[in-house]
Structures are given as C-alpha cells and as structure tokens.
Write a protein that holds these residues in place. Structure first.
Motif, PDB file in Angstrom:
ATOM      1  N   PRO A  36     -17.875  43.833 -87.375  1.00  0.00           N
ATOM      2  CA  PRO A  36     -18.734  44.702 -87.054  1.00  0.00           C
ATOM      3  C   PRO A  36     -19.299  45.043 -85.642  1.00  0.00           C
ATOM      4  O   PRO A  36     -19.238  44.501 -84.925  1.00  0.00           O
ATOM      5  N   LYS A  37     -19.719  46.651 -85.321  1.00  0.00           N
ATOM      6  CA  LYS A  37     -19.518  46.814 -83.725  1.00  0.00           C
ATOM      7  C   LYS A  37     -20.981  46.346 -83.622  1.00  0.00           C
ATOM      8  O   LYS A  37     -21.716  45.722 -82.419  1.00  0.00           O
ATOM      9  N   GLU A  38     -22.033  45.906 -84.221  1.00  0.00           N
ATOM     10  CA  GLU A  38     -23.110  46.003 -84.462  1.00  0.00           C
ATOM     11  C   GLU A  38     -23.239  44.079 -84.659  1.00  0.00           C
ATOM     12  O   GLU A  38     -23.104  44.123 -85.760  1.00  0.00           O
ATOM     13  N   ARG A  39     -24.083  43.179 -84.003  1.00  0.00           N
ATOM     14  CA  ARG A  39     -24.525  41.962 -84.533  1.00  0.00           C
ATOM     15  C   ARG A  39     -25.198  41.604 -85.096  1.00  0.00           C
ATOM     16  O   ARG A  39     -25.182  40.555 -86.140  1.00  0.00           O
ATOM     17  N   GLY A  40     -26.196  42.569 -85.521  1.00  0.00           N
ATOM     18  CA  GLY A  40     -27.121  42.305 -86.649  1.00  0.00           C
ATOM     19  C   GLY A  40     -26.213  42.451 -88.372  1.00  0.00           C
ATOM     20  O   GLY A  40     -26.646  41.546 -89.462  1.00  0.00           O
ATOM     21  N   TYR A  41     -25.122  43.319 -88.016  1.00  0.00           N
ATOM     22  CA  TYR A  41     -23.790  43.206 -89.429  1.00  0.00           C
ATOM     23  C   TYR A  41     -23.105  41.962 -89.078  1.00  0.00           C
ATOM     24  O   TYR A  41     -22.593  42.327 -90.864  1.00  0.00           O
ATOM     25  N   GLY A  42     -23.253  40.589 -88.864  1.00  0.00           N
ATOM     26  CA  GLY A  42     -22.737  39.191 -88.829  1.00  0.00           C
ATOM     27  C   GLY A  42     -21.610  39.455 -88.233  1.00  0.00           C
ATOM     28  O   GLY A  42     -21.098  40.432 -87.173  1.00  0.00           O
TER      29      GLY A  42
END
Length: 554
Positions: A36-42
């Motif tokens: 994922p591009k965003e850290r919050g999505y793992g």
C-alpha cells in the motif's frame, strides 16, 4: 516478504475450503498482494476476498474476516485487519524485517535476481539507427532503455541477447554515397548542385576530407555512377565506426550487428512474400503486391512490392522478423522511436500472418527528448547541422548522468533533459543524489575498517537493535528490490530501477542526518554497519542494472 505473505494467505484460503467454510473455488487471476502507498494500510494488502466474492456469492468482508481468523496466532504478523469493502491489510512483525536484513546481506550481489523469466530466450533489438549520420540524443535514450532493460531481464532469469539492425540497403545508402561524392568534388574545386534532400551535416564533409587524404584526386574525373559503391561503403564504414564508438563510450554493447544485406542476399525477402502468398495473405493490384494487413487489425493494406518491381522497406522488415522468429526466440522486444507508432500494427500483422502469436512481439516506443540549457531549449548542433548528437551530450554531462536521466521517466513519456542540472553536484541532481549515497556509505565502511570495526564485528551485528521507524522503512525498501526487478522485467519498464534507487537514496540520506553509524555503543554500531553495507550492496547492484557506476568517492 511478499512471497511469505502470499503463501500464508493462500494456505489459509485453502484450509477454509478444505474445512468447507468456503466454496472450493480457485484463486482468480485478478488477485493481487501489493504494497500500500499509505503506511496505515499495512505492509501488504490483498484483494482476494473481493476477487472471489462474486463467484462464491458471499460478502467480501465475510470472506476476508474468515481468512483473518484462520491466520490468528501466526507470529509472522504483528496484526491483520479487514479494511473497507473487504481488503485484507497485513502488518508484519518488526523482528521479521530485522531477520530479513541478514538474508539480504548474505545474498550479496545475487540479491535482486530471480527465475521469473524461466530461461526464456529474448531478443532485444534497439537503436538500429540507419548508418547515415551520427547518433542523436533520441538514439541515446533508446540505447539507455534497451541496454538497461536487457540487464534487468537477465537478472530476472531471462536468456537475453541484444541486437542492432543495420539498414545498409536501399535508396538512402545511395543518397548517402552521393552526398559524400558531391562534397568530395566540391572540396577539390568542382562546383556542383547539392540537392536539399541530400545529407547536409558537416560529418559528410569530414568523410570527404578523409577520402581526399587517402585517395587524393582518384575520383575527381570519374562519373558518380561508376564510383558510387566506393563512396557508399566508405561512408557507411566511417559512420558505423562512429556509432559503435559512441555506444561503447555510452556503455552499450551488442551481441549481434545484423546487416539488412543478409536478408536480401539470402533470398529471405522473397521467401517471406511467398510464404504469405501461400497462406492467402498476398494479392496483386495495379501491378503491385499487397499484404492484407487489415485482416489483422491494421488500418489499411500495405504494399510489399511496387509495380516497378522494387521491394518496400516493410517487405524487408517482415523478412527480418521472420528471421528472428526462426532463430527460436520466445519473445522479440523492439525499441523504436515514438514516430514509429503507426508501424507497430503492420509488423504485428506480419507476425500473425506468418503463423506466430501476436504477443511474441512487444514494442516499446521511446518518446522525444528536449535538451534544456539555462532553462531554455538547447539550439541545434553546429556539428551535425540537424540535431544534437549523443556524443555532445556525453562530452557535456558524462555517461552516468546521461544514462540515469534518460531513465527518470517512463520511455513513452516525453523527457526534458536539463544539461545544467545533470552537471550539478547537489540533491536536485538525481544521479548525483544516488551515487553520493553509495560514496557516503563506502566512506562510513572505510572509516569503520580503519578503526578495526568492519568487517570484524559482522558476526556481532544484531539486527534486533534496528527498531526505529527509519530502520524499518529502509529494511522494507531493501526487501522490495527483487520484486521491483521482476516487475520491471515483466512490464519492460527499466525506469522502475531509477525510481527505486532515488527512493532508497532518500531513505538513507534522511537516516544519515538523524543517526550516527559509528558511535560509543559497539553493539549498535555493528548493527548499523551491517545496515550500511547492505544498503551499499543493493545500491551498487541496482546502479549496475541501469549501467551506472557506483563510485566509492565523490
């Protein structure tokens, strides 16, 4: 790490099917495990539940929840979440990333390589500029793309060969010879009309001067027709030698320099036309022979032999591609300039008409390059009279900068090449930014070696001490390298390596400003030196894949 996630996911999915908690349906081709591009999505995310839901006639979130429950207790994961309509987000335990560092370091220079290509034979044909003048900057971009792609595909397990097709037959060769002949006459005082469609560059005058130096006035009183073959051969040999020298200085070599003459002299053009005729793909109209390319998706049929009996360039190109296919390659990759866009359908039509699948040929189109100097488009070359040569660019910025800049954008995107930026020693210059990371790492390791720390403390290095957010970001990016190489090879996109390098260099430079690699804590120092050597190792490997050097000092 992605492969481990995928393996755990598929295992859980199969277990649920064996327990009859899910219908016994296969994993669809649309399934992906991505970063994922965003850290919050793992660290990784899967769309498996969404992909199988329609055929299973179940809600995606219910499928995703069942898979997550099946994976509970797996210590490889820190946590697993169901997100949105049914995505599964995987967060890998930090200690798994830390262990991965040792694997990467032990792999050495082989890290990043794979068997994705399964040994398939690939012929990459690129540059193939007509020997009618020096290489221009557009040829340089094609050379960087082709050579880098070949290196990347080799690393991904393909059996790759590189070929340059020399168009040394036809009217253009006669025009070239005639251009040199007229310049020769002019230099010796004979006035002659020089047609505007002849080759105008100063390099033509240089070739004429060489002939005068070696043969004097031998041809002064000879009519053009009688000595044209000499002038053609001399010009082709001289220009070809210059092309080979430019490519050699650019770090580009070929396994084969294939002459178009072979196609004609062997009778392959006629055999190809006959083969198509026997298959019902050739017809005669107005005294000319036509190939029914419209039957294979082309916009109109194409002439292969004119009514005057002269073969077209397309006829020779069909024969050349048949020759490639008969050599047994599993995949043909052609790298052409963007102006050849309309030529692709007719060549693919020939491939299919000759009995081969369309996907046996893949064509990369390389867009134009605009050279900028001082923020303005650079004027045309006074040397060539028509274009900026690759040689001029090499003399201006050097091989490394030129190759790297040519790969800073996808090949089918137009590229602005800022000459001033490519020479600048600062982080805004992409190749300097990456090479400086390698040099800085080499300096750190040299200092550690002088202090007796490295590689003496390699066995003491404990990756578990590398637990900061910056540490883990670098470890994750290092782990991604084999996947980047594999995907770059399969997608025929060598620019992915330059993107990767820029990101890794950025992570390192940021880390360097916040952390000391050699400090008072010996254990932490050893761990960070292990990290430094691994980053250096991957930077060097990746730079090598795009033909750029990895300097130890800058």
């Amino acid at each position: 790490m992605r492969e481990k996630v995928l393996s755990a996911l598929i295992s859980a999915f199969d277990n649920l099917k064996s327990k009859k908690k899910l219908p016994a349906l296969p994993v669809p081709a649309s399934h992906q495990v991505v970063r994922p591009k965003e850290r919050g999505y793992g660290d990784f995310a899967s769309n498996l539940a969404l992909a199988v839901a329609p055929s299973m006639k179940l809600k995606p979130r219910d499928i995703a929840t069942a898979i997550v429950q099946e994976l509970e207790g797996d210590l490889f994961f820190e946590k697993i979440e169901v997100a949105g309509p049914g995505f599964i987000n995987f967060f890998i335990s930090p200690d798994q990333w830390q262990k991965r560092l040792l694997d990467i370091h032990r792999a050495g220079e082989s890290f990043g390589e794979s068997n994705a290509g399964e040994g398939k034979r690939v012929l990459v044909e690129f540059v193939s500029a007509n020997p009618t003048g020096p290489l221009h900057v557009g040829h340089g971009r094609g050379a960087a793309v082709g050579d880098s792609l070949a290196r990347i595909m080799k690393a991904a397990g393909f059996d790759v060969e590189k070929e340059y097709y020399i168009n040394d037959v036809g009217n253009q060769m006669n025009t070239l010879g005639a251009s040199v002949y007229l310049r020769y006459q002019g230099l010796l005082g004979r006035k002659a009309l020089f047609p505007k469609e002849y080759y105008q560059g100063d390099y033509i005058i240089d070739i004429a001067k060489k002939i005068i130096a070696s043969r004097g006035k031998d041809f002064l009183d000879q009519p053009m027709e009688s000595c044209l073959p000499f002038f053609v051969k001399t010009a082709v040999d001289d220009i070809s030698a210059g092309i080979k020298k430019d490519l050699d200085d650019f770090g580009v070599s070929f396994d084969t320099w294939f002459s178009e003459k072979i196609i004609h002299d062997s009778g392959l053009v006629e055999r190809t036309i006959e083969k198509l005729k026997q298959a019902g793909h050739i017809y005669e109209e107005d005294g000319a022979l036509w190939f029914k390319t419209t039957a294979f998706g082309d916009e109109k049929d194409r002439v292969v032999r004119r009514s005057n009996g002269v073969l077209t360039y397309f006829a020779a190109d069909m024969a050349y591609h048949l020759h490639k296919l008969e050599r047994g390659y599993d995949l043909l990759v052609n790298i052409w300039g963007a102006d050849h866009h309309g030529y692709v359908p007719r060549v693919k039509a020939a491939i299919m008409a000759l009995g081969y699948p369309e996907d046996r040929l893949r064509v990369l189109l390389v867009q134009f390059v605009s050279l900028l100097e001082g923020g303005k488009t650079k004027s045309m070359s006074t040397r060539s009279g028509e274009f900026v040569t690759l040689r001029e660019v090499l003399e201006e910025v050097g091989r490394d900068a030129a190759r790297f800049v040519f790969l800073t954008r996808k090949s089918d995107s137009q590229l602005d090449f800022d000459l001033e930026l490519a020479k600048r020693q600062g982080q805004e210059n992409p190749v300097y930014y990456v090479q400086y990371a390698h040099a800085r790492l080499s300096s750190i390791l040299k200092n550690a070696e002088d202090l007796g720390l490295w590689p003496a403390c390699l066995d003491e290095a404990d990756p578990k001490l590398l637990g900061s957010e910056e540490d883990l970001d670098i470890l994750k990016h290092l782990d991604a390298f084999p996947q980047v190489v594999k995907e770059g090879a399969l997608a025929l996109e060598p620019h992915r390596i330059s993107y990767y390098l820029t990101e890794l260099a950025g992570l390192f430079h940021n880390y360097y400003t916040k952390n000391r690699f050699i400090g008072e804590d010996r254990h932490l120092t050893c761990a960070r030196l292990l990290l430094a050597d691994t980053i250096r190792q991957v930077l060097k490997k990746a730079l090598g894949l795009i033909g750029v050097s990895a300097p130890k000092q800058m």
